[in-house]
Design a protein around this motif. Structure first.
Motif, short mmCIF file in Angstrom:
data_model
loop_
_atom_site.label_atom_id
_atom_site.label_comp_id
_atom_site.label_asym_id
_atom_site.label_seq_id
_atom_site.Cartn_x
_atom_site.Cartn_y
_atom_site.Cartn_z
N PRO A 87 0.81 -1.22 0.00
CA PRO A 87 0.00 0.00 0.00
C PRO A 87 0.84 1.27 0.00
O PRO A 87 0.45 2.26 -0.61
CB PRO A 87 -0.82 -0.11 1.29
CG PRO A 87 -0.17 -1.13 2.11
CD PRO A 87 0.59 -2.04 1.21
N ARG A 113 1.93 1.97 -3.55
CA ARG A 113 0.83 2.45 -4.37
C ARG A 113 0.49 3.89 -4.00
O ARG A 113 0.20 4.72 -4.86
CB ARG A 113 -0.39 1.54 -4.17
CG ARG A 113 -1.16 1.38 -5.45
CD ARG A 113 -2.35 0.48 -5.27
NE ARG A 113 -2.00 -0.83 -4.75
CZ ARG A 113 -2.81 -1.54 -3.98
NH1 ARG A 113 -3.98 -1.08 -3.62
NH2 ARG A 113 -2.44 -2.72 -3.57
N LEU A 114 0.56 4.16 -2.71
CA LEU A 114 0.24 5.51 -2.24
C LEU A 114 1.26 6.51 -2.78
O LEU A 114 0.89 7.57 -3.31
CB LEU A 114 0.24 5.52 -0.72
CG LEU A 114 -0.31 6.76 -0.06
CD1 LEU A 114 -1.83 6.73 -0.13
CD2 LEU A 114 0.14 6.87 1.38
N ALA A 118 3.19 6.21 -5.38
CA ALA A 118 3.09 6.32 -6.84
C ALA A 118 1.93 7.24 -7.21
O ALA A 118 2.07 8.13 -8.05
CB ALA A 118 2.91 4.95 -7.46
#
Lengths: 1076, 549
Positions: free
Chosen positions: A247, A250-251, A253
């Motif tokens: 996570p 993803r955060l 990015a």
């Protein structure tokens, strides 16, 4: 759940916890990769944080910290020893220092001397397996009782003798001989003899093993845990990072995204932590069980208005970390995802280097998010594995003092360092030592100590030195030989050359070395120069097509001037812009539509199958396909004729920027003067007598415009363009901060041609001939194209000269492509120059080609000095060439300036390659094949990984990892003084991050800087092969080549180190070439 | 051994040619795979040029053969040509392999072979000097064989053989870079999804066999009166799976097929593996997840359209799944900030739409859509590493930083206060993983229980000693026992986080032990081709299994 809350003040050396966090963060941030977003890629020392330490300590420290390799592997060095890349003499030389002290002392009684021991150990590479591999070897293959395969027959015989003497008192050799004498008749007896020998040797070896084992030091303790995650991993074999990282990646990015996502993350203005709290604090949604309770807690944080520092403090306390362990824990946490952390830090420090939309990234936010996730992941793992109510504190304290039970359990299997025993055991067999004495405990102990003391790192460091020494000796010998060669016969230039003097200023880049050499070969009357590729023009530049300005100058400078490219004709400009925008919109819509639902369906159904044609073209005929695509591209509007706005019209900045547009005349004169003086291109006022004598009319102070054109000066910037290459900017010009140097060359030419600048220069005593004309050009190092700028402004008289220069450059570029192609394993070895040019062009334009060019790979040397001293020397595209004339720089001022810019830039390029080669996965970014461009700022490996920094393997695979050898044509005393005055430079040189050599301006000798002094280099083999053309050296060969002399080229050089030829001076009109 | 099928109705030379072409289209790639794999087995490494040329050229030949078959069909006006290959070892006379060329299989076969051939040619440059070069080509050829078997297969069992080959090669290519834990984990994830959903195909085959026949039924009707390309457009112009007589049986078979399609084409709810599959070399991602592999699901549905028509409930499910997938994927895809995930979701969107089209009966548009989408997506994935380059040029052409998509995302269609939730849905990939995990944990527990019973029963029947109880604790911790791996360029250093891979596999083994044994087989397969690192992995796997069993 969130009971603790941001905690009351605890003073830490007088600081509040929050201040402690920030202080720690500032220190740790230095350890993170400093790579900017990919479009601003600039080479820099991967270990910038360790530059204060000497090179050896720096790389070893980093190796401990990052788990990376400091040097090439021992196997690689073994291969170099085998192929002769490291000679025995090199190994002896690097050992000489230690050998002076104790070289003839015996390591063990009756054993080898230290000198022999070290030499044999360095030159003998064998595998020392660990863990299961070693156990297999010892237990299944009975290696304790057998000779190592590397043990030679003589040594075996001698050891068998020794065993026989020791245990049976009879000679096995005799027995064996007897057996053999009996021939085939009595095999049984022979086998018996041999069996007895085997058992004796087994007994001897077994005893040796036991003796060594008894003296073995305990195995090194495992590293102390720095984070709870390490403890959990050891105890429970669960990695909380597997929960935290996805996570977080993803955060980051989504937060840093510069335009990949169609739907950008909302509310990024709140910072990473704000976004995280909002996204993960939403009440509903079946989140992963690991995050149970996270949402409520985050809402508490928001409600109570915690700062990022508060959050970090809370999390560290929640993890049960004592305050003393915070710095280590913070460091270890950030380093566990250092690519992303580093990128957040870069965005924080350099918001101007973000491709499209600056985002308010802060490292402390990153840390807060990471630690909050870590708290919850830890809770989850502890709860599910050990039961509820287990707090992280129960995992035990930190530090080495408390061995964990799990570790003790593992250590019970082999509390001693068995690999070390194995190493000592094999070495005792290999070295010329009597085994008998070694069985004594004291001798065995000394032997173990000797083996342990000369460990893998020490050996690799010495081998690395030998590896560097081998090449350095070859280079310095070649320079020595070349300086001492027989002075060329005063023959006319080898070919009926055009006879028109031409000056060409290139970037110092080592990729331009071959182009310069080939140009000199095709056009003997050319004189080439090397300078940092921004040519002194530090500017922010906005081309006609550019959406926004970008700096074109070394990263260490901040541009203070903006230069804009404008169309001459506004109507044409508008038409061009409109056409381009139409084209862009179509392209953009197509690109978007392919990814969306409705439009995507319409597009794929209507036009999908038609794209088989371009796809097939790309796959099967890449060069032609890109050619046609380019044609289509250029149909979208005829580019109007443009000019650079370089002169400042008014003082206020242009709209939308904070920088003034253009330079004042005085500033331009400064730039031009500095550059011409630095590279030694201007006349020394007044013309010397030799010049007057040789040039005759050339000394005329104010020549009228005669029939002969004045000299033409080409200023050639460079850059690179390629497909299938996220690291495209890494192939551009480092001196322009990862940009393309064409505009700098163009701006410099425009400045130097400016009449008022000329006037100003004359006033300062730097006279340029009125007919001298500067032309800017751009060399694409990937597809080998050369574009000239503003040639329409050229005076009619200079046109023929330009035409000749253009055709000479075209030829040089073909030959340059030919020389480059030899490095591509995909290119057949027998290409002719035209085929080679086509081959390198296809590398630039092929979607399936991960190696557009090898960039700076193989760089090894930086030569700062007069070209005349290296002209005609084949340098194999491995040398940065910087023009510098020591004769015109008596006080070393120019040299200081040069070293200050060239030293760090060259070291940055060289060291980045060094680290990406020695550890392609740890320092480099591994193979390109699975790379996945993320957020337009970097690449990940595949679906989700840390942001990969460093260079891809395909870019560095042919590089030889050595520290840059900087050779300066200057007196050692001058250099010593400069080093004393410039601590930054001294740190690089004395710390050994570069190797510095002083090359006598007046003689062939050179002096290597070692431990604060310059030591003269003793030539070992001062012979230099002589060839007719460069191609004779490299044709058909792919490997690294030794230097060679290209015959005849130096003859054309009329400008020896001693006498200046008037031809060189731009003040002369009648070229001496005509006379000679 | 090869006998004509009555359905062909061709005679003489035309017939012989058709038989050879059709048989060759499957046999050639299979032979190439076998030869390459054998060469590697004996550690013979042909030059890069030879391996890539052999693979590319053979698929070029297959494409040509398919085109020739198409021409033959056109010329004769036959709807279908079939070849039966009776296996000499067959247990019953009814056992045969049947290949079918008709208006559906010919375009697909030619397209797939052509694309694989092109990618094969491109990959020679792309994978030049890469350690797994030959492994890549073996797997590409294996994949091509699988695709041709699915496409040209004339009976469901034969198609499922191809289907499994595709799944196997796909999983092995995802874990191509098996020195890192991520690819291995994601390869296993894809494989697990495939194997779970492929149960549907096996069930369908079984139920069809029970209902009579598993062979494709040739299309009804006389040769179409149309000529040329228009002939291909006759909607019911291709062979379909037989329809069981009872409608409930038909629905059951259709449901089983849908399960298979859900796995292969990453429909909801099993779509999580598709973005994760972007771990292999870019060309393999292009050909698998942009072009061919994900479209095999729709192909299967096209093959069974008669079945779908006979089971209206199944059609509703197909349309619903397709639309839901398309909506989910377009929403999630728009929030992806890495190019490969973004393309994976774009791919999923169109596949969802295609499935929905088939559900409502738009067969011919679906075929056009599949071929067009496959081409465009493959090209896009191949181009993805040039994204920065392309962005730069686009931005220059537009003359301004107007490349944001602000305002174009679907959020503008919904009320402001729902937007954060919607974004979070997109950001978290629809929470599919968390939901699936919730489902999988009890399932895995149940399966383990059943497995325990089975073992105990087997032991009792076999009279074996009861299994020695597995000692608790760190049995699954081979950490540190791993010998150092000789490093290759681009590989992480030996000894760095050695526990990582093992731990990953442990976790997977613990949680997902449904496919544990297959996983081991999978890794053995990798090991056939490559280096020591893998062999270590096997050793580790064996350790794990020992610990488990």
């Amino acid at each position: 759940m969130a009971g603790a809350g941001p905690v009351e003040d605890v003073s830490h050396a007088g600081m509040s916890p929050a201040a402690t966090i920030l202080a720690v963060l500032d220190e740790v941030a230095d350890l993170l990769p400093q790579q900017a977003p990919l479009s601003f890629f600039v080479h820099h020392n991967t270990l910038h944080a360790f530059e204060d330490l000497p090179f050896r300590n720096g790389v070893l420290g980093a190796s401990d910290l990052f788990g990376t390799r400091p040097f090439q592997s021992e196997q690689a060095f073994g291969e170099h020893l085998r192929t002769g890349r490291i000679a025995a003499g090199d190994v002896r030389a690097v050992l000489a220092e230690a050998d002076v002290i104790d070289g003839d002392v015996e390591v063990v009684p009756g054993g080898p001397t230290w000198a022999e021991f070290r030499f044999r150990r360095l030159t003998t590479v064998f595998e020392i397996p660990r863990g299961a591999g070693l156990r297999w070897l010892l237990e299944e293959e009975d290696a304790r009782h057998r000779f190592h395969p590397l043990v030679g027959q003589d040594r075996r015989d001698r050891l068998r003798d020794e065993a026989a003497r020791r245990y049976a008192g009879l000679s096995t050799v005799g027995g064996r001989d007897a057996g053999e004498r009996r021939g085939g008749r009595d095999r049984l007896a022979r086998r018996g003899a041999r069996g007895q020998a085997v058992s004796l040797e087994a007994r001897l070896l077994g005893e040796l093993w036991r003796a060594l084992e008894n003296q073995c030091p305990p195995a090194p303790p495992p590293a102390a845990p720095a984070r709870r995650r390490d403890q959990i991993l050891r105890r429970l074999d669960v990695d909380t990072d597997d929960l935290v990282h996805p996570p977080l990646i993803r955060l980051c990015a989504a937060f840093l995204d510069q335009g990949v996502a169609h739907w950008p993350m909302p509310g990024r203005a709140d910072g990473l932590l704000g976004v995280f709290r909002r996204l993960f604090g939403l009440s509903d949604g079946p989140l992963d069980v690991a995050w149970r309770g996270l949402a409520e807690h985050l809402r508490t944080q928001v409600r109570e208005g915690w700062s990022a520092e508060d959050t970090v403090v809370w999390a560290l306390r929640e993890l049960g970390l004592p305050e003393a362990a915070w710095p280590a824990a913070i460091q270890a946490s950030l380093l566990s995802l250092r690519g992303w952390a580093g990128m957040v830090r870069q965005v924080e420090l350099r918001p101007d280097q973000v491709p499209a939309h600056p985002v308010p990234g802060r490292l402390v936010d990153f840390l807060a998010v990471q630690l909050v996730l870590e708290v919850f992941a830890t809770r989850h793992v502890l709860t599910s594995r050990l039961g509820p109510e287990v707090s992280p504190r129960e995992l035990g304290p930190f530090g080495r003092s408390e061995p964990e039970p799990a570790l003790a359990l593992r250590a019970a299997g082999g509390a001693i360092d068995t690999p070390l025993v194995y190493e000592a055991f094999v070495l005792a067999q290999l070295m010329d030592a009597a085994i008998g004495p070694l069985l004594e405990p004291s001798a065995a102990g000394s032997w173990m100590d000797a083996v342990a003391g000369f460990d893998d790192r020490e050996r690799r460091w010495l081998l690395h030195l030998a590896y560097e020494r081998n090449y350095r000796t070859a280079v310095l010998d070649a320079l020595y030989a070349y300086s001492r060669r027989d002075e060329p016969a005063p023959a006319p230039p080898p070919s009926p050359g055009p006879g028109v003097p031409l000056h060409a200023v290139f970037c110092m880049d080592e990729r331009e070395e071959s182009l310069r050499r080939h140009l000199e070969e095709c056009y003997p009357d050319v004189r080439t120069y090397g300078a940092a590729g921004f040519f002194g023009v530090a500017m922010a530049y906005q081309g006609l097509d550019d959406a926004r300005p970008r700096p074109l100058c070394p990263v260490t400078l901040t541009p203070t001037h903006l230069v804009v490219e404008r169309a001459e004709d506004y109507a044409a400009h508008d038409a061009y812009r409109r056409a381009r925008r139409r084209y862009g919109r179509v392209g953009h819509n197509l690109a978007t539509a392919r990814g969306t639902l409705g439009r995507g369906a319409a597009l794929t159904m209507a036009a999908g199958l038609a794209s088989v044609v371009p796809l097939a073209g790309r796959c099967l005929f890449p060069r032609a396909a890109e050619h046609w695509a380019g044609r289509l591209h250029h149909r979208a509007g005829v580019r109007p004729r443009t000019r650079l706005v370089i002169e400042r019209a008014r003082d206020e900045p242009a709209e939308g920027t904070t920088l003034p547009v253009g330079f004042t005349v005085a500033e331009m004169a400064d730039i031009v003067e500095t550059m011409l003086v630095t590279i030694g291109l201007t006349a020394e006022p007044p013309p010397t007598t030799t010049a007057a004598a040789a040039g005759g009319a050339g000394a005329d102070p104010d020549p009228g415009p005669g029939p002969d054109p004045g000299p033409l000066v080409l200023v050639i910037g460079h850059g690179s363009s390629s497909l299938n290459n996220p690291h495209e900017a890494a192939h551009d010009c480092g001196a322009t901060g990862g940009g393309r140097g064409g505009p700098n060359a163009r701006a410099f030419a425009a400045m130097a041609n400016h009449p008022r600048v000329r006037e100003e220069l004359t006033r300062r005593g730097q006279r340029l001939h009125p007919d001298t004309w500067f032309v800017g050009a751009y060399h694409n190092t990937c597809d080998e194209s050369v574009d000239f700028y503003d040639t329409d402004l050229l005076p009619a008289g200079a046109r023929p000269a330009l035409r000749r220069a253009e055709s000479a450059l075209a030829e040089a570029v073909r030959l340059n492509a030919h020389e480059r192609a030899r490095r591509f394993a995909s290119a057949p070895p027998d290409l002719d120059p035209d085929q080679a040019l086509a081959h390198v062009q296809s590398h630039a334009r092929d979607l399936g080609q991960p190696r557009p060019e090898y960039g700076h790979a193989t760089n090894a040397v930086c030569l700062i000095g007069r070209r005349s001293r290296t002209r005609g020397l084949y340098l194999d595209r491995r040398a940065f060439l910087v023009s510098y004339d020591p004769d015109r720089d008596p006080d070393g001022e120019v040299l200081t300036r040069l070293l200050l810019s060239v030293g760090p830039v060259g070291a940055g390029i060289n060291l980045e390659y060094y680290f990406s080669v020695v550890d392609p996965a740890g320092y480099g970014c591994g193979t390109k094949l699975p790379h996945n461009i993320t957020a337009l700022v970097g690449v990940m490996d595949g679906y989700s990984s840390d942001l990969r920094t460093g260079l891809p393997w395909q870019m560095v695979e042919i590089h030889e990892p050595m520290r840059l050898l900087v050779i300066v044509e200057a007196e050692p005393a001058t250099l010593t003084r400069i080093l004393r005055e410039q601590p930054g430079l001294d740190r690089l040189v004395s710390g050994g991050w570069i190797q510095l050599v002083a090359w006598n301006p007046r003689g062939p000798d050179s002096y290597l800087y070692v431990d604060g002094t310059f030591r003269p280099h003793e030539p070992e083999d001062p012979r230099l092969p002589v060839v007719a053309r460069s191609a004779d050296v490299y044709a058909g060969r792919r490997d690294h080549l030794a230097f060679a002399e290209v015959a005849g080229m130096a003859a054309a050089d009329l400008h020896g180190p001693a006498a200046h030829d008037p031809h060189a001076e731009l003040t002369s009109t009648v070229p001496a070439g005509h006379v000679g | 051994m090869i006998s004509p099928d009555a359905g062909g109705g061709l005679t003489g030379g035309a017939h012989a040619a058709a038989v050879e072409l059709l048989f060759g289209a499957v046999a050639l790639p299979a032979a190439v795979t076998a030869v390459l794999a054998l060469a590697l087995w004996f550690r013979v490494r042909p030059s890069e040029k030879v391996s890539s040329t052999v693979v590319s050229a053979s698929f070029g030949l297959v494409a040509t053969a398919a085109a020739a078959l198409g021409a033959l069909l056109l010329a004769t006006g036959r709807p279908m040509v079939a070849v039966e290959c009776r296996a000499w070892f067959g247990p019953t006379p009814g056992w045969h392999w049947r290949l079918v060329a008709d208006r559906l299989s010919i375009p697909f076969s030619a397209f797939a072979a052509g694309l694989i051939g092109m990618i094969g040619a491109l990959s020679r440059r792309y994978l030049h000097r890469e350690g797994g070069f030959w492994r890549f080509y073996v797997l590409l050829a294996l994949f091509g064989t699988g695709v041709e078997l699915v496409v040209l297969g004339g009976s469901l069992p034969l198609m499922s053989v191809g289907w499994e080959l595709v799944g196997l090669s796909s999983a092995l290519l995802i874990s191509f870079f098996h020195d890192r834990p991520g690819p291995v984990r994601n390869g296993l994830r894809a494989f697990l999804t495939y194997r779970t959903c492929d149960i549907g195909l096996v069930l369908a085959a079984g139920w069809l066999a029970a209902a009579g026949s598993v062979d494709l039924v040739s299309p009804a009707g006389a040769p179409s009166p149309l000529i040329g390309a228009a002939r291909w457009a006759g909607s019911s112009g291709w062979a379909t799976l037989p329809v069981p007589a009872s409608s409930s049986r038909a629905t059951l078979v259709a449901a089983a097929l849908i399960l298979a399609v859900v796995g292969k084409s990453a429909l909801l709810p099993a779509s999580g593996w598709l973005p994760r599959a972007m771990e292999g070399p870019t060309p393999s991602s292009a050909v698998f997840y942009g072009a061919l592999s994900v479209h095999l699901g729709p192909y299967l549905l096209l093959r069974s359209h008669a079945l779908l028509e006979a089971a209206p409930a199944a059609r509703v499910v197909v349309v619903g799944l397709g639309l839901a997938t398309a909506l989910h994927a377009t929403l999630v895809g728009r929030a992806q900030s890495d190019i490969k995930s973004s393309l994976a979701y774009a791919s999923m969107t169109q596949v969802g739409l295609i499935v929905a089209e088939i559900g409502v009966g738009l067969y011919v548009p679906a075929v056009v859509h599949i071929l067009g989408h496959a081409t465009i997506r493959a090209a896009q994935i191949l181009r993805s590493p040039s994204l920065l380059h392309d962005r730069h040029h686009l931005e220059q052409a537009l003359g301004g930083p107007s490349l944001t998509h602000q305002g174009r995302h679907p959020a503008r269609l919904i009320p402001r206060r729902w937007r954060p939730r919607l974004y979070r849905y997109a950001f978290a990939h629809g929470h599919l993983d968390a939901r699936l995990r919730r489902l999988a944990i009890p399932l895995s527990r149940a399966l383990r229980t059943v497995d325990g019973w089975q073992r105990r029963a087997a032991d009792r029947i076999g009279g074996a000693q009861p299994a020695r109880p597995v000692p608790p604790g760190p049995v699954l911790r081979p950490t540190g026992l791993r010998p150092p791996v000789p490093r290759q360029p681009g590989y992480p250093p030996a000894g760095r986080r050695p526990a990582q891979t093992l731990r990953t596999i442990d976790t997977i083994a613990l949680h997902d032990d449904i496919a544990l044994h297959d996983d081991i087989a999978l890794h053995d397969d990798i090991a056939l081709h490559d280096d020591i690192a893998v062999q270590n992995d096997i050793a580790v796997h064996n350790d794990v299994t020992v610990g488990e069993s």
